[in-house]
Design a protein around this motif. Structure first.
Motif, short mmCIF file in Angstrom:
data_model
loop_
_atom_site.label_atom_id
_atom_site.label_comp_id
_atom_site.label_asym_id
_atom_site.label_seq_id
_atom_site.Cartn_x
_atom_site.Cartn_y
_atom_site.Cartn_z
N GLY A 1 0.81 -1.21 0.00
CA GLY A 1 0.00 0.00 0.00
C GLY A 1 0.84 1.26 0.00
O GLY A 1 2.07 1.22 -0.12
N GLN A 2 0.18 2.39 0.14
CA GLN A 2 0.83 3.70 0.12
C GLN A 2 0.88 4.27 1.52
O GLN A 2 -0.07 4.17 2.29
N LEU A 3 2.01 4.88 1.85
CA LEU A 3 2.18 5.49 3.17
C LEU A 3 1.28 6.71 3.28
O LEU A 3 1.37 7.64 2.48
N ALA A 4 0.41 6.71 4.29
CA ALA A 4 -0.51 7.83 4.50
C ALA A 4 -0.09 8.75 5.62
O ALA A 4 -0.28 9.96 5.55
N ASP A 5 0.52 8.20 6.67
CA ASP A 5 0.91 9.00 7.82
C ASP A 5 1.87 8.20 8.68
O ASP A 5 1.96 6.96 8.55
N SER A 6 2.58 8.87 9.55
CA SER A 6 3.47 8.20 10.49
C SER A 6 3.54 9.02 11.77
O SER A 6 3.33 10.24 11.74
N GLU A 7 3.84 8.35 12.88
CA GLU A 7 3.92 9.04 14.16
C GLU A 7 4.83 8.25 15.10
O GLU A 7 5.06 7.05 14.91
N THR A 8 5.30 8.96 16.11
CA THR A 8 6.11 8.35 17.16
C THR A 8 5.23 8.12 18.39
O THR A 8 4.60 9.06 18.87
N VAL A 9 5.18 6.89 18.87
CA VAL A 9 4.35 6.56 20.02
C VAL A 9 5.23 5.87 21.07
O VAL A 9 6.30 5.33 20.77
N SER A 10 4.76 5.90 22.30
CA SER A 10 5.50 5.26 23.38
C SER A 10 5.31 3.75 23.33
O SER A 10 4.24 3.26 22.98
N GLY A 11 6.36 3.03 23.70
CA GLY A 11 6.26 1.58 23.74
C GLY A 11 5.25 1.12 24.77
O GLY A 11 4.58 0.10 24.58
N GLU A 12 5.14 1.86 25.86
CA GLU A 12 4.18 1.49 26.92
C GLU A 12 2.76 1.52 26.40
O GLU A 12 1.94 0.67 26.74
N ARG A 13 2.48 2.50 25.55
CA ARG A 13 1.12 2.60 24.98
C ARG A 13 0.79 1.38 24.12
O ARG A 13 -0.30 0.84 24.20
N LEU A 14 1.74 0.96 23.29
CA LEU A 14 1.50 -0.19 22.42
C LEU A 14 1.42 -1.48 23.23
O LEU A 14 0.60 -2.35 22.94
N ARG A 15 2.29 -1.60 24.24
CA ARG A 15 2.21 -2.80 25.08
C ARG A 15 0.90 -2.84 25.85
O ARG A 15 0.32 -3.91 26.07
N GLY A 16 0.40 -1.66 26.24
CA GLY A 16 -0.90 -1.62 26.92
C GLY A 16 -2.03 -2.02 26.02
O GLY A 16 -3.09 -2.46 26.49
N ALA A 17 -1.84 -1.86 24.70
CA ALA A 17 -2.86 -2.28 23.74
C ALA A 17 -2.77 -3.76 23.41
O ALA A 17 -3.54 -4.25 22.57
N GLY A 18 -1.82 -4.47 24.04
CA GLY A 18 -1.73 -5.91 23.83
C GLY A 18 -0.74 -6.34 22.78
O GLY A 18 -0.69 -7.52 22.44
N LEU A 19 0.07 -5.42 22.26
CA LEU A 19 1.05 -5.79 21.24
C LEU A 19 2.31 -6.34 21.91
O LEU A 19 2.78 -5.79 22.91
N PRO A 20 2.88 -7.39 21.34
CA PRO A 20 4.08 -8.03 21.95
C PRO A 20 5.35 -7.25 21.62
O PRO A 20 6.26 -7.76 20.94
N LEU A 21 5.44 -6.02 22.10
CA LEU A 21 6.58 -5.17 21.80
C LEU A 21 7.71 -5.42 22.78
O LEU A 21 7.48 -5.67 23.97
N ASP A 22 8.94 -5.37 22.30
CA ASP A 22 10.13 -5.56 23.13
C ASP A 22 10.13 -4.55 24.29
O ASP A 22 10.02 -3.34 24.05
N PRO A 23 10.25 -4.99 25.54
CA PRO A 23 10.22 -4.07 26.68
C PRO A 23 11.35 -3.03 26.66
O PRO A 23 11.25 -2.00 27.32
N SER A 24 12.41 -3.29 25.91
CA SER A 24 13.53 -2.34 25.87
C SER A 24 13.23 -1.12 25.00
O SER A 24 13.96 -0.13 25.03
N LEU A 25 12.17 -1.18 24.21
CA LEU A 25 11.83 -0.07 23.31
C LEU A 25 10.92 0.93 24.05
O LEU A 25 9.79 0.61 24.41
#
Length: 554
Positions: free
Chosen positions: A67-91
Motif C-alpha cells: 500500500g501507500q504510506l498515508a501518515d506516520s507518528e512516534t508513540v511510546s512503547g508502553e502505549r503499544l504494550r498496553g494495547a496488547g502488542l508483543p513489543l520488546d520491553p527495551s523499546l
C-alpha cells in the motif's frame, strides 16, 4: 534616561510597535495555517510510491503488506504494550506508520497501522498497480490478465497496455451513459412532471376537457416514445460497459476480478517518472474541482459544492444589497434623527451579533414553513401534498443569509453616506435637482465604494456559514445542480451542496475517517480560495468606483 523613555511612551511609539507586532504575528499565523492546509490537502493528490513488505509480528505468522504510506507518528512503547502488542520491553518509543492498503472488499478496511520494527524487506516493485474504483475504494495488487467477456485477451507484459485501453473505452461509454441518464432522460422526466402538474391543475380548476386531456396524452405518448428509445440505447451501452474485466492478484496471492465499468483509473506509481507524476497530479486536481463526489464524498470531486456555494452567494448578494442600501438611505437621508431612529440603529447593530443558527431556525420556521407553505397553497396547488417551496431550498438559504448579513451592509452604507460633504447635496439642490434626483445621481454613486465594502464583508461571512444552511437548504449530496437546461432553468426550490457543509460532512460524518481527512484539508483550502476570489472581484469593483469618485474623497 527616564525623560527619554517617558517621552518615548508619551509619543505612542510602544503602541505602534505593539500593533505592528500583533499584525505581523497574525499574518504569520494565517500564512502558516494556509500552508498547513495546502500541504496536507494538495499532497493527497500526488501519486506516492507503493511499498511491499513482510509484516512479522512476534508470535504470529508473517503477512504481506502492500500500500501507500498515508501518515506516520512516534508513540511510546508502553502505549503499544498496553494495547496488547508483543513489543520488546527495551523499546521506549517506536515509529508506526499508517498504510493505505485498500482492497476494502477483500480485507474490510482501507488502512492499517504497522509498527516499523516489525516491517521487514520493504521494497517498491515497478509492476504493482493502484486502481481507483467507483465502489470499495482503491485496489492495490498485480495485474495478471485482461478479459473480454469470458475470454482472456492479454496476459503478461502486454496486459498493462491493453488494460489502459479498455479503461479508456469504459470511461468513454460511461460518459455516454451519464449524458443520457443525467441530461436526456432528466429532460424527459422534467417535461413529464410538468405535464402531470398541468393536468392536475386543470382538474382542480374544472377545465379538464376531453380535448385538452387528449392533447396532454399525445404529448405524454411522444415523450414516452423518446424515453423508450433512450432506454434501449442505455441497455446496449450497459452491456458494452460491463463487457471487459481484469484479473488482479493481491499481496497475499488472492485473485480478484475487477470490472472495467467500476474502474476510474489505474496507474503504477513506482514506474512513473517525474513528468508522468506531474501529469497525473494535474489530472487529479482537475478531477477534484470538476467532477461529482463518490464513495460517500470521500473520493472524486466537489464541483456541485463549488457551484452551490457560488450560486448561493450570488443570490444572497443580489437580495441583500438593495435592501441594505434602501434601509441605510432611509435611516440617513429621510428618517428623523430622534429616539426611534437611534433605537433602530441599536437593533441593527445587535442583529449583527445574533448567532447564525438562530437565523437558521427563523428561516426554517418563517421562510420555509410559513411563506413556503403559503406559496405552495397559492401558486403550486397541483403539486400538493408534495411541497415545492414549502421545503428547504436554494432561495430560502440565500434569503436567510441575506437577513444574516443585512446589518453589515446597512452599517457600511450608512457610514459611507455620512462621509459625503453636505455641500455636495446643497450644490445639487441649488442647481435645481430634487432630493430624489440628488440622491440617485450624486449621493448614491459617491457612496458606492462603501456599499461595496459592506457587500465584501457580507460575502466573506455568508460564504463560510454552515449552521443556518443545515436547516434551510444544504444537503450531503444533491442529485443535480440548481441551474440546468430544464425549464425554469434556475431551480430556486432545489436543495444544493455547499463547501462549508461538505467539510463538516466529510470530516465528522464520514464512515471512512482516514480516507476523508486529506479531502477536509483540500476542501478547506478551496473554500478559502473561492471566498478570496469572490472578495477580490468585489474589491476590484470597489476600487474602480473609488477611483471614479476620488476627487470627492469619499
Amino acid at each position: 534616561m527616564r525623560i527619554t523613555v517617558g517621552k518615548w511612551f508619551q509619543g505612542g511609539s510602544p503602541w505602534v510597535w505593539l500593533n505592528a507586532g500583533a499584525v505581523a504575528i497574525s499574518l504569520v499565523m494565517v500564512v502558516g495555517l494556509l500552508a498547513l492546509i495546502a500541504v496536507r490537502g494538495l499532497g493527497h493528490f500526488w501519486p506516492s510510491a507503493i511499498v511491499a513488505a513482510d509484516y512479522r509480528v512476534p508470535g504470529q505468522e508473517s503477512r504481506q503488506v502492500l500500500g501507500q504510506l498515508a501518515d506516520s507518528e512516534t508513540v511510546s512503547g508502553e502505549r503499544l504494550r498496553g494495547a496488547g502488542l508483543p513489543l520488546d520491553p527495551s523499546l521506549d518509543v517506536v515509529e508506526r506508520s499508517l498504510i493505505k492498503v485498500g482492497n476494502r472488499d477483500v480485507t474490510g478496511s482501507d488502512f492499517a497501522w504497522v509498527v516499523e520494527p516489525w516491517l521487514q524487506d520493504a521494497h517498491y516493485p515497478e509492476n504493482v498497480m493502484a486502481v481507483e474504483r467507483r465502489e470499495w475504494g482503491n485496489f492495490y495488487g498485480y495485474l495478471k490478465a485482461v478479459r473480454e467477456a469470458d475470454k482472456t485477451v492479454a496476459t503478461g507484459d502486454q496486459a498493462w497496455e491493453v488494460f489502459q485501453q479498455r479503461i479508456a473505452r469504459a470511461l468513454a461509454i460511461h460518459d455516454q451513459i451519464y449524458q443520457i441518464e443525467k441530461h436526456d432522460i432528466g429532460s424527459i422526466n422534467a417535461r413529464l412532471e410538468r405535464l402531470r402538474l398541468k393536468e392536475r391543475g386543470l382538474e382542480l380548476k374544472g377545465n379538464a376537457t376531453p380535448a385538452v386531456l387528449a392533447g396532454i396524452q399525445a404529448e405524454r405518448a411522444a415523450l414516452d416514445a423518446e424515453y423508450k428509445v433512450l432506454e434501449q440505447q442505455l441497455g446496449k451501452l450497459y452491456v458494452a460497459f460491463n463487457r471487459d474485466s481484469a484479473v488482479a492478484e493481491t499481496a497475499d496471492g488472492q485473485e480478484v476480478i475487477l470490472s472495467m465499468g467500476k474502474v476510474v483509473r489505474a496507474y503504477q506509481p513506482n514506474a512513473m517518472g517525474l513528468v508522468d507524476k506531474l501529469a497525473f497530479y494535474g489530472d487529479k486536481l482537475w478531477e477534484f474541482v470538476s467532477d461529482d463526489p463518490r464513495e460517500a464524498n470521500t473520493e472524486g470531486g466537489i464541483f456541485p459544492a463549488i457551484f452551490g456555494t457560488v450560486m448561493m452567494v450570488i443570490l444572497m448578494s443580489i437580495i441583500v444589497t438593495p435592501f441594505g442600501v434602501i434601509a441605510a438611505v432611509y435611516l440617513r437621508e429621510y428618517a428623523g434623527q430622534g429616539f426611534m431612529t437611534r433605537s433602530i440603529r441599536i437593533a441593527v447593530n445587535n442583529l449583527a451579533g445574533v448567532p447564525s443558527i438562530v437565523y437558521g431556525v427563523f428561516g426554517l420556521g418563517f421562510f420555509v414553513y410559513f411563506l413556503g407553505g403559503q406559496m405552495d397553497q397559492l401558486f403550486f396547488p397541483a403539486a400538493l401534498p408534495a411541497p415545492t417551496f414549502g421545503t428547504p431550498g436554494l432561495m430560502w438559504a440565500a434569503i436567510t443569509l441575506a437577513l444574516l448579513t443585512l446589518p453589515v451592509v446597512i452599517v457600511a452604507t450608512e457610514e459611507g453616506l455620512s462621509r459625503i460633504p453636505r455641500s455636495v447635496r446643497e450644490g445639487s439642490l441649488a442647481l435645481g435637482a430634487t432630493k430624489a434626483e440628488t440622491l440617485w445621481r450624486v449621493v448614491l454613486p459617491m457612496a458606492s465604494p462603501a456599499m461595496m465594502t459592506g457587500l465584501i464583508l457580507a460575502v466573506a461571512r455568508a460564504a463560510g456559514e454552515v449552521a443556518p444552511l443545515m436547516l434551510v437548504g444544504v444537503v450531503k449530496l444533491a442529485p443535480s445542480l440548481p441551474l440546468d437546461g430544464n425549464y425554469p432553468f434556475l431551480h430556486l426550490d432545489q436543495k444544493f451542496m455547499h463547501l462549508g457543509f461538505h467539510i463538516y460532512d466529510v470530516g465528522f460524518q464520514s464512515p471512512n475517517v482516514e480516507a476523508a481527512r486529506p479531502l477536509v484539508y483540500a476542501t478547506a483550502l478551496l473554500l478559502v480560495i473561492v471566498i478570496a476570489v469572490l472578495n477580490l472581484s468585489a474589491v476590484a469593483i470597489r476600487n474602480s468606483l473609488r477611483e471614479k469618485y476620488k476627487t470627492l474623497e469619499v
